[in-house]
Enzyme design. Structure first.
Site, PDB file in Angstrom:
ATOM      1  N   TYR A  18       1.293  25.042  81.187  1.00 44.20           N
ATOM      2  CA  TYR A  18       0.979  24.288  82.396  1.00 44.20           C
ATOM      3  C   TYR A  18      -0.233  24.860  83.136  1.00 44.20           C
ATOM      4  O   TYR A  18      -0.821  24.192  83.976  1.00 44.20           O
ATOM      5  CB  TYR A  18       2.208  24.269  83.316  1.00 44.20           C
ATOM      6  CG  TYR A  18       2.128  23.268  84.439  1.00 44.20           C
ATOM      7  CD1 TYR A  18       2.622  21.975  84.290  1.00 44.20           C
ATOM      8  CD2 TYR A  18       1.575  23.609  85.667  1.00 44.20           C
ATOM      9  CE1 TYR A  18       2.565  21.064  85.314  1.00 44.20           C
ATOM     10  CE2 TYR A  18       1.506  22.703  86.705  1.00 44.20           C
ATOM     11  CZ  TYR A  18       2.006  21.429  86.529  1.00 44.20           C
ATOM     12  OH  TYR A  18       1.941  20.518  87.550  1.00 44.20           O
TER      13      TYR A  18
ATOM     14  N   LYS B 121      12.387  27.376  74.063  1.00 43.95           N
ATOM     15  CA  LYS B 121      12.196  26.866  72.709  1.00 43.95           C
ATOM     16  C   LYS B 121      11.954  28.051  71.785  1.00 43.95           C
ATOM     17  O   LYS B 121      11.052  28.061  70.937  1.00 43.95           O
ATOM     18  CB  LYS B 121      11.011  25.882  72.684  1.00 43.95           C
ATOM     19  CG  LYS B 121      10.905  25.048  71.399  1.00 43.95           C
ATOM     20  CD  LYS B 121      12.044  24.083  71.204  1.00 43.95           C
ATOM     21  CE  LYS B 121      11.822  23.231  69.961  1.00 43.95           C
ATOM     22  NZ  LYS B 121      12.972  22.335  69.679  1.00 43.95           N
TER      23      LYS B 121
ATOM     24  N   ASP C  40      15.117  20.859  74.252  1.00 39.58           N
ATOM     25  CA  ASP C  40      15.436  19.481  73.881  1.00 39.58           C
ATOM     26  C   ASP C  40      16.915  19.203  74.054  1.00 39.58           C
ATOM     27  O   ASP C  40      17.311  18.131  74.548  1.00 39.58           O
ATOM     28  CB  ASP C  40      14.959  19.165  72.453  1.00 39.58           C
ATOM     29  CG  ASP C  40      15.170  20.281  71.462  1.00 39.58           C
ATOM     30  OD1 ASP C  40      15.350  21.430  71.882  1.00 39.58           O
ATOM     31  OD2 ASP C  40      15.147  20.009  70.246  1.00 39.58           O
TER      32      ASP C  40
ATOM     33  N   ASP D 214       8.511  21.755  84.858  1.00 40.39           N
ATOM     34  CA  ASP D 214       7.864  20.579  85.427  1.00 40.39           C
ATOM     35  C   ASP D 214       8.522  19.303  84.905  1.00 40.39           C
ATOM     36  O   ASP D 214       8.810  18.378  85.669  1.00 40.39           O
ATOM     37  CB  ASP D 214       6.381  20.597  85.067  1.00 40.39           C
ATOM     38  CG  ASP D 214       5.625  19.429  85.659  1.00 40.39           C
ATOM     39  OD1 ASP D 214       5.755  19.192  86.873  1.00 40.39           O
ATOM     40  OD2 ASP D 214       4.904  18.747  84.913  1.00 40.39           O
TER      41      ASP D 214
END
Length: 332
Positions: free
Chosen positions: A123, A170, A203, A227
């Protein structure tokens, strides 16, 4: 008397900021506002989107309240929000997600908090073109930032009497970067045996948040995941127009509406000030004006519960000022 930096923003920003300032003043808190512009307005006037005097004001006052500011998509200047966080090292983003009365919601008792690391990861926008047609974007994860945000999350959970923190990552694919983030979380957790911990791949966490969000309490994310996930969670309770946001660092804090500047309705007097108002409630608690914060929150919840004064985005016909007036009437 508190001195606080006010950044009304653009689009609907000045309208919702004005309403929120009126509500705060009605609660009896004594605040001297230092108003500053940012974004395109500041670029036109000062040649920079974050004027030095604005940054100096926040550094001096330690607290700021910010309305929405337009960020051009795919071109133009970089995000003012990101710039503020970097310039002031506002490393912790706090996004409480709580269902409001009389707002359609699959989980009417939903109450969770997203804690997001605010300074690094993808980000940050560290990008460059290697050759025409090939762009590289850098994901930076450090032990320092990962440990700092984990400590913030655990301290917040303990102070607010929350029981569990879920670290989102992740690390199954990005074993070094997300692995470091997760390892720092686990190291800090050892000092907080009273708080339950778990970790979840991003996910799966996204799916679980949609299917069974009630299983979460505090959700800790690195920057980009936070975010995305925080906006997903806002959608669970009615949208970005209803949730607060805070950016907190060692030397200051900026409380902001996290929705866009809505230029399509700017100037029409129908914008919903709830997101900025809820951010202001967080701000009041931050400066230890808890009685006023509780008074405003109780009044706001009463207006939602009665359901007779609503802005168009939540099914009513009230103007921004009428909505603010209803809350003010209930603070007395």
């Amino acid at each position: 008397m508190h001195r606080i930096t006010l950044i009304p923003g653009d689009g609907i920003g000045p309208e919702v900021a004005s309403a929120v300032v009126r509500i705060i003043e009605a609660s009896g808190v004594q605040i001297e506002w230092e108003e500053h512009i940012a974004g395109q307005q500041a670029l036109d006037k000062f040649g920079q989107t974050l004027p030095d005097e604005l940054l100096e004001s926040i550094k001096r006052n330690k607290v700021g309240l910010k309305g929405p500011i337009t960020t051009p998509v795919g071109k133009g200047f970089t995000s003012v929000n990101v710039g503020l966080r970097k310039a002031l090292d506002l490393y912790a983003n706090l996004r409480p997600i709580r269902a409001l009365p009389n707002i359609p919601c699959r989980n009417p008792t939903l109450d969770l908090v997203i804690v997001r690391e605010n300074t690094e990861s993808l980000y940050s926008g560290l990008e460059h073109e290697i050759i025409p047609g090939v762009v590289e974007s850098l994901k930076i994860i450090t032990e320092k930032a990962s440990t700092r945000i984990a400590r913030f999350a655990f301290a917040y959970a303990r102070s607010e009497k929350r029981k569990k923190i879920t670290a989102v990552h992740k690390a199954n694919i990005m074993k070094l970067s997300d692995g470091l983030f997760l390892r720092c979380f686990e190291n800090v957790a050892e000092s907080y045996p009273d708080i339950e911990t778990q970790n979840m791949i991003v996910d799966n966490a996204s799916m679980q948040l949609v299917m069974r969000p009630e299983q979460f309490d505090v959700v800790l994310c690195e920057n980009l995941y936070g975010d995305i996930v925080s906006d997903l969670c806002a959608g669970l309770i009615g949208g970005l127009g209803l949730v607060p946001g805070a950016n907190i660092g060692e030397k200051g804090a900026v409380f902001e509406a996290v929705h866009g500047s809505a230029p399509d309705i700017a100037g029409k007097g129908i914008a919903n000030p709830t997101a900025l108002l809820q951010s202001a409630i967080l701000m009041l608690r931050h400066i230890d004006e808890r009685a006023a914060a509780d008074k405003i929150e109780t009044a706001m919840l009463k207006v939602f519960t009665e359901g007779t004064v609503r802005t168009p985005d939540i099914g009513g016909t009230a103007t921004t000022d009428e909505f603010a007036d209803a809350i003010i009437a209930n603070t007395n």
